[in-house]
Design a protein around this motif. Sequence first.
Motif, PDB file in Angstrom:
ATOM      1  N   LEU A 157     -14.864  15.547 -20.247  1.00 58.75           N
ATOM      2  CA  LEU A 157     -15.745  16.654 -19.913  1.00 58.75           C
ATOM      3  C   LEU A 157     -17.090  16.467 -20.605  1.00 58.75           C
ATOM      4  N   LEU A 206      -7.763  15.477 -16.197  1.00 58.40           N
ATOM      5  CA  LEU A 206      -9.181  15.299 -15.870  1.00 58.40           C
ATOM      6  C   LEU A 206      -9.778  14.183 -16.713  1.00 58.40           C
ATOM      7  N   TYR A 213     -14.916  17.883 -11.431  1.00 58.75           N
ATOM      8  CA  TYR A 213     -14.813  19.252 -11.939  1.00 58.75           C
ATOM      9  C   TYR A 213     -16.198  19.706 -12.360  1.00 58.75           C
ATOM     10  N   SER A 271     -18.923  19.619 -16.754  1.00 57.02           N
ATOM     11  CA  SER A 271     -18.435  18.805 -15.644  1.00 57.02           C
ATOM     12  C   SER A 271     -17.532  17.708 -16.167  1.00 57.02           C
ATOM     13  N   GLY A 272     -16.693  17.208 -15.275  1.00 56.50           N
ATOM     14  CA  GLY A 272     -15.742  16.171 -15.644  1.00 56.50           C
ATOM     15  C   GLY A 272     -15.778  15.025 -14.667  1.00 56.50           C
TER      16      GLY A 272
END
Length: 164
Positions: free
Chosen positions: A122, A119, A81, A108-109
Amino acid sequence: MTDLADAGAVPRSASDRDSEEAADGDSDGDSDGDSDGSEDADRDSGDRSAAISCVHPGWPVLTGRGEVLRSYALIMANTEYIQFFLTDVRVSVAGDTALVTCTENILSGGPAPRGGDELGPLVGQLVVATNVFRRTPDGWKLWSHHASPVLAESGDDEDDETPS
């Protein structure tokens, strides 16, 4: 260079679009105006000696459309992500060249935990970027992108931490 408040929207919107394409993993995005896959990024301007360039934080200089697009594909393929928020955007235009500086606030993940649908963790990062655009018959095209991580906090909070 002249700082443009109104005409600056053209390069700024192109900068926003390029970040959005990168976040979406759009390696087919034609941000340099050369859709035939050749290394010549400036075919529209007639200057065949110039090629696009890109410096991602911590990377060497990448030159040519193919190398730059491969780098974004590699980044997107290894990131579950990613989202960009541009702040501190400043635009200066001189003739057919525009300089856009900004802060890229990147979220971002990583990969999801095993067996989970959510997810992974992060991570936020600040990156300062300089983007150079050239005006072509087809509009503003990204010519060079250089990004560097922000490693220190701004000096705005120093007054609060000064001992009395």
